[in-house]
Scaffold this active site. Structure first.
Site, short mmCIF file in Angstrom:
data_model
loop_
_atom_site.label_atom_id
_atom_site.label_comp_id
_atom_site.label_asym_id
_atom_site.label_seq_id
_atom_site.Cartn_x
_atom_site.Cartn_y
_atom_site.Cartn_z
N GLY A 36 0.73 -1.22 -0.12
CA GLY A 36 0.09 0.02 -0.03
C GLY A 36 0.83 1.24 0.16
O GLY A 36 2.01 1.23 -0.15
N HIS A 37 0.25 2.37 0.42
CA HIS A 37 0.86 3.73 0.18
C HIS A 37 1.18 4.26 1.44
O HIS A 37 1.66 5.41 1.61
CB HIS A 37 0.22 4.65 -0.57
CG HIS A 37 0.09 4.34 -2.04
ND1 HIS A 37 -0.33 5.08 -2.91
CD2 HIS A 37 0.66 3.36 -2.66
CE1 HIS A 37 -0.50 4.45 -4.12
NE2 HIS A 37 0.35 3.48 -3.88
N GLY A 38 0.96 3.50 2.82
CA GLY A 38 1.54 4.03 4.04
C GLY A 38 0.14 4.60 4.77
O GLY A 38 -0.87 4.59 4.25
#
Length: 413
Positions: free
Chosen positions: A258-260
């Site tokens: 994911g993107h955090g």
């Protein structure tokens, strides 16, 4: 709550307290929810009380309203009818999605206010219709939307299999969402909008790492929100925290791919954004493109302040610590603008692990509105495999450090 719901289920089925205790111990690997209470006795006492309350509640099962539960025929009308009846009940109500069955749903809105409290117990599977013609072309993000319902509890341990946004809650106060599995959303999985007093816990959210816009949990225009003990694997932000979010506590999260965890984006379209009181604690990130991130567009106004990211473990994360006041998610270059969302009083504390990017710390702040009061404390970020030392870049940032900080923050700021 997930374990409590399991205990309640056993008790409602006629099992003894001993049987319920055994089920909980098996489900929790020997410790379980009882470890978080003074004793298992108190935990079971709570389960017995909850089961008594639910026994006294009015039960509205989808099957009682003509649902087929075969995962092929449309059960939207059955859910809508069950909800309408439960919402009109003067007794506490339970809307039940029975176990071991799949209920195919088109877009549906479950509206309040309701006359009493409602528990939406998902024990089976809710699956979104794959027929795109049944979706509203103007708003595909919302599949099951809950609006204006206070005191709602959602749980049951079942699965929500979405082809659109899985669950969205709007203007709901004192909301609890606990113990659900969410898979295959093509948009945001759980969205909390214009809500107050929200508890989200024990969610398992999964989407392919290559799927865009599949944020795990999205929070905007909401106050007093708690998110804990969730596992999120998606193709976008594990959590996105946007305008109007105040007093949000996030604890014990596992994220990746994911993107955090992202605050923002804020200030897009020259808009005003206000975010404050964000506390993120005890997070594991695995292979994410960002770790702890704040992102704002040029041209916006407002603030993002009083923010803490602490006790975070990074494993092969691309941008572990990043503030970007020049965020631009556009096919064309974004023009330079003088105004900016002000970023201040941000703490990054006890963040450790590995990065795949050279710049483990990036503070890219506005020239006209520099980010200030940025604290870096006890940071240790190294390159994956020990392939060289990590570095940091800073621009227009006013920061301070304490303890050991690796890599060393930028000089000359």
């Amino acid at each position: 709550m997930a374990s409590l719901l399991l205990a309640v289920t056993f008790l409602l089925s006629g099992a003894s307290v001993v049987d319920a205790e055994a089920a909980i111990m098996s489900n929790s690997g020997g410790g379980g929810a009882g470890a978080t209470l003074t004793s298992r006795g108190r935990f079971l006492q709570a389960a017995v009380a909850a089961s008594t309350t639910m026994t006294q509640s009015a039960l509205f099962s989808l099957d009682s309203y003509g649902a087929r539960g075969d995962g092929e025929r449309d059960d939207t009308h059955a859910l809508a009818q069950a909800w309408s009846a439960a919402c009109a009940s003067r007794r506490p109500a339970v809307v039940l999605v029975p176990a071991d069955r799949s209920y195919l749903l088109k877009q549906v809105t479950l509206s309040g206010p309701c006359k009493s409290s409602i528990t939406f117990m998902v024990k089976g599977t809710l699956v979104a219709s794959p027929d795109r013609s049944s979706w509203n072309e103007n708003n595909r993000r919302h599949w099951i939307a809950v609006r204006g319902v206070d005191g709602l509890a959602v749980g049951g341990g079942g699965t929500i299999d979405g082809n659109g946004e899985a669950l969205s809650f709007h203007t709901c106060n004192n909301l609890r969402v606990d113990g659900l599995k969410m898979v295959n959303s093509q948009q945001i999985h759980v969205s909390v909008e214009d809500c107050t007093g929200v508890q989200v816990a024990h969610l398992s959210i999964t989407a392919p790492g290559t799927s865009p816009n599949t944020d795990g949990i999205h929070v905007t225009r909401s106050r007093n929100v708690q998110v804990r003990d969730c596992i999120i694997k998606t193709g976008d932000d594990c959590m996105s925290i946007e305008d109007g979010t105040h007093d949000l506590h996030v604890t014990r999260l596992v994220c990746g791919p994911g993107h955090g965890i992202s605050i923002g984006s804020l200030g897009d379209g020259d808009s005003r954004a206000e975010v404050s009181g964000i506390f993120v604690d005890t997070v594991q990130l695995h292979g994410t493109t960002n770790g702890a991130r704040i992102k704002t567009w040029q041209g916006g106004t407002g603030y993002a302040k009083n923010i803490v990211f602490q006790n975070m473990a990074m494993d092969g994360v691309k941008n572990p610590i990043i503030i970007d006041q020049s965020y631009c998610d556009s096919s064309k270059p974004c023009k330079a603008q003088g105004s900016a969302v002000e970023v201040s009083n941000v703490v990054f504390k006890n963040i450790r692990g590995t990065t795949i990017s050279k710049d483990a710390i990036t503070l890219n702040c506005s020239k006209n509105h520099p980010c200030f009061d940025i604290a870096l404390q006890d940071i240790n970020l190294t390159m994956v495999g020990g392939h060289g030392g990590a570095a940091s870049t800073c621009q227009n940032a006013k920061w301070r450090e304490s303890g050991t900080v690796i890599p060393q923050p930028c000089t000359g700021n």
